[in-house]
Write an enzyme that holds these catalytic residues in place. Sequence first.
Site, PDB file in Angstrom:
ATOM      1  N   GLY A  12       0.791  -1.224   0.000  1.00  0.00           N
ATOM      2  CA  GLY A  12       0.000   0.000   0.000  1.00  0.00           C
ATOM      3  C   GLY A  12       0.826   1.278   0.000  1.00  0.00           C
ATOM      4  N   ILE A  13       0.328   2.278   0.714  1.00  0.00           N
ATOM      5  CA  ILE A  13       0.955   3.606   0.727  1.00  0.00           C
ATOM      6  C   ILE A  13       2.354   3.528   1.349  1.00  0.00           C
ATOM      7  CG2 ILE A  13       0.743   5.958   1.672  1.00  0.00           C
ATOM      8  CD1 ILE A  13      -2.387   5.447   1.586  1.00  0.00           C
ATOM      9  N   GLY A  14       2.513   2.720   2.392  1.00  0.00           N
ATOM     10  CA  GLY A  14       3.823   2.593   3.050  1.00  0.00           C
ATOM     11  C   GLY A  14       4.883   2.073   2.097  1.00  0.00           C
ATOM     12  N   TYR A 153     -12.012   3.962  13.828  1.00  0.00           N
ATOM     13  CA  TYR A 153     -10.912   4.404  12.947  1.00  0.00           C
ATOM     14  C   TYR A 153     -10.777   5.927  13.012  1.00  0.00           C
ATOM     15  CZ  TYR A 153      -8.357   5.285   8.584  1.00  0.00           C
ATOM     16  OH  TYR A 153      -7.443   5.722   7.647  1.00  0.00           O
TER      17      TYR A 153
HETATM   18  N1  LIG Z   1      -6.155   3.913   1.570  1.00  0.00           N
HETATM   19  C1  LIG Z   1      -6.805   5.012   1.931  1.00  0.00           C
HETATM   20  O1  LIG Z   1      -7.754   5.444   1.249  1.00  0.00           O
HETATM   21  C2  LIG Z   1      -6.373   5.787   3.158  1.00  0.00           C
HETATM   22  C3  LIG Z   1      -7.026   6.996   3.434  1.00  0.00           C
HETATM   23  C4  LIG Z   1      -6.637   7.748   4.531  1.00  0.00           C
HETATM   24  C5  LIG Z   1      -5.618   7.289   5.345  1.00  0.00           C
HETATM   25  N2  LIG Z   1      -4.997   6.096   5.074  1.00  0.00           N
HETATM   26  C6  LIG Z   1      -3.922   5.660   5.986  1.00  0.00           C
HETATM   27  O2  LIG Z   1      -2.780   5.317   5.234  1.00  0.00           O
HETATM   28  C7  LIG Z   1      -2.015   4.332   5.956  1.00  0.00           C
HETATM   29  C8  LIG Z   1      -1.679   3.183   4.998  1.00  0.00           C
HETATM   30  O3  LIG Z   1      -2.893   2.601   4.573  1.00  0.00           O
HETATM   31  P1  LIG Z   1      -3.054   1.749   3.230  1.00  0.00           P
HETATM   32  O4  LIG Z   1      -4.202   2.299   2.506  1.00  0.00           O
HETATM   33  O5  LIG Z   1      -1.738   1.591   2.552  1.00  0.00           O
HETATM   34  O6  LIG Z   1      -3.541   0.368   3.868  1.00  0.00           O
HETATM   35  P2  LIG Z   1      -3.096  -1.149   3.641  1.00  0.00           P
HETATM   36  O7  LIG Z   1      -2.835  -1.412   2.215  1.00  0.00           O
HETATM   37  O8  LIG Z   1      -4.134  -1.937   4.370  1.00  0.00           O
HETATM   38  O9  LIG Z   1      -1.707  -1.219   4.415  1.00  0.00           O
HETATM   39  C9  LIG Z   1      -1.648  -1.049   5.800  1.00  0.00           C
HETATM   40  C10 LIG Z   1      -0.256  -1.402   6.252  1.00  0.00           C
HETATM   41  O10 LIG Z   1      -0.209  -1.274   7.696  1.00  0.00           O
HETATM   42  C11 LIG Z   1       0.321  -2.488   8.199  1.00  0.00           C
HETATM   43  N3  LIG Z   1      -0.087  -2.749   9.567  1.00  0.00           N
HETATM   44  C12 LIG Z   1      -1.336  -2.875  10.066  1.00  0.00           C
HETATM   45  N4  LIG Z   1      -1.264  -3.146  11.380  1.00  0.00           N
HETATM   46  C13 LIG Z   1       0.049  -3.190  11.712  1.00  0.00           C
HETATM   47  C14 LIG Z   1       0.756  -3.431  12.909  1.00  0.00           C
HETATM   48  N5  LIG Z   1       0.130  -3.708  14.054  1.00  0.00           N
HETATM   49  N6  LIG Z   1       2.110  -3.391  12.887  1.00  0.00           N
HETATM   50  C15 LIG Z   1       2.766  -3.121  11.728  1.00  0.00           C
HETATM   51  N7  LIG Z   1       2.152  -2.914  10.549  1.00  0.00           N
HETATM   52  C16 LIG Z   1       0.809  -2.937  10.559  1.00  0.00           C
HETATM   53  C17 LIG Z   1      -0.155  -3.561   7.251  1.00  0.00           C
HETATM   54  O11 LIG Z   1       0.596  -4.737   7.438  1.00  0.00           O
HETATM   55  P3  LIG Z   1       0.005  -6.207   7.068  1.00  0.00           P
HETATM   56  O12 LIG Z   1       0.327  -6.417   5.627  1.00  0.00           O
HETATM   57  O13 LIG Z   1       0.750  -7.113   7.984  1.00  0.00           O
HETATM   58  O14 LIG Z   1      -1.465  -6.170   7.343  1.00  0.00           O
HETATM   59  C18 LIG Z   1       0.102  -2.856   5.933  1.00  0.00           C
HETATM   60  O15 LIG Z   1       1.465  -2.934   5.576  1.00  0.00           O
HETATM   61  C19 LIG Z   1      -2.877   3.909   7.140  1.00  0.00           C
HETATM   62  O16 LIG Z   1      -2.438   4.551   8.307  1.00  0.00           O
HETATM   63  C20 LIG Z   1      -4.266   4.400   6.758  1.00  0.00           C
HETATM   64  O17 LIG Z   1      -5.071   4.667   7.882  1.00  0.00           O
HETATM   65  C21 LIG Z   1      -5.357   5.342   4.002  1.00  0.00           C
END
Ligand SMILES: NC(=O)c1ccc[n+]([C@@H]2O[C@H](COP(=O)([O-])OP(=O)(O)OC[C@H]3O[C@@H](n4cnc5c(N)ncnc54)[C@H](OP(=O)(O)O)[C@@H]3O)[C@@H](O)[C@H]2O)c1
Length: 230
Positions: A12-14, A153
């Site tokens: 994802g974003i990370g 959330y």
């Molecule tokens: N996508 C959006 O539309 C959106 C909008 C606003 C904000 N955000 C924020 O952007 C950030 C990244 O989100 P994303 O969209 O890329 O989501 P994602 O694809 O679900 O990725 C989330 C990442 O966080 C990791 N993670 C979750 N719990 C964890 C823990 N306890 N320890 C370490 N890693 C953990 C996941 O690891 P695993 O692979 O092990 O699950 C995954 O690498 C988040 O903080 C989210 O709230 C996203």
Amino acid sequence: MKTALITGASKGIGLEIARELCAKGYHVLLAARNPHAGSETASRLVRQKYVCTFVPMDVSDSASIREAHRQVSTKIQHLDVIINNAGVMLDHSQSILAVSESLLLSTLQTNAIGALTVVQAFLPLMQRGGRIINVSSSGGQITNGASTFAPAYCISKTTMNAITLQLSSALASEGIAVNAMCPGWVQTEMGGAGAPRSVSQGADTAVWLATEAPQSLTGKFLRDRKEISW
Ligand SMILES: NC(=O)c1ccc[n+]([C@@H]2O[C@H](COP(=O)([O-])OP(=O)(O)OC[C@H]3O[C@@H](n4cnc5c(N)ncnc54)[C@H](OP(=O)(O)O)[C@@H]3O)[C@@H](O)[C@H]2O)c1
């Protein structure tokens, strides 16, 4: 060489932030809770001739964060950037009146308290000029009322924003900038395939804050490189 720690960077974003900072010449400490996904992802970046080290870290577990810090400290002497990106959305379209204590606690533990614990653990490696970026969400904004699409959330992101301001005040005299950013609605596992933004659009403001934003910019909430309300 500058170093950047990114949590939840296996996808994802990370992962996109990790890839872009690698391309800008940073040594990326790619932290992930899943050892297989994390080490595979880091190896892929190393095969592209980037400098990337996998760091096993579950941000919901303070012992795991401490162990990650111990391992990193044996390899590097300084850290320039911390990006708290790891996050979960465990509730969907649920009323605040029905949210369970366990769901609320585990969401807060990962999205807010975990981010603070990471900063507390890794701060000794950071010097003047350091940058801390919290990947938050507009779901945490409260200036014009609360978002209700996923209450636990959204509350966790409001808490993350409060932590951002607290850290910004605490670290101002040390010359460390602390900001929160919203990536927008992004096509990831969390955002879903219908989201309008690409991962690179979602990562842009975090990468900018980590690299090019003025060091004097601190204690702000940003989206698309511009300040937004808390
Ligand atoms: N996508 C959006 O539309 C959106 C909008 C606003 C904000 N955000 C924020 O952007 C950030 C990244 O989100 P994303 O969209 O890329 O989501 P994602 O694809 O679900 O990725 C989330 C990442 O966080 C990791 N993670 C979750 N719990 C964890 C823990 N306890 N320890 C370490 N890693 C953990 C996941 O690891 P695993 O692979 O092990 O699950 C995954 O690498 C988040 O903080 C989210 O709230 C996203």
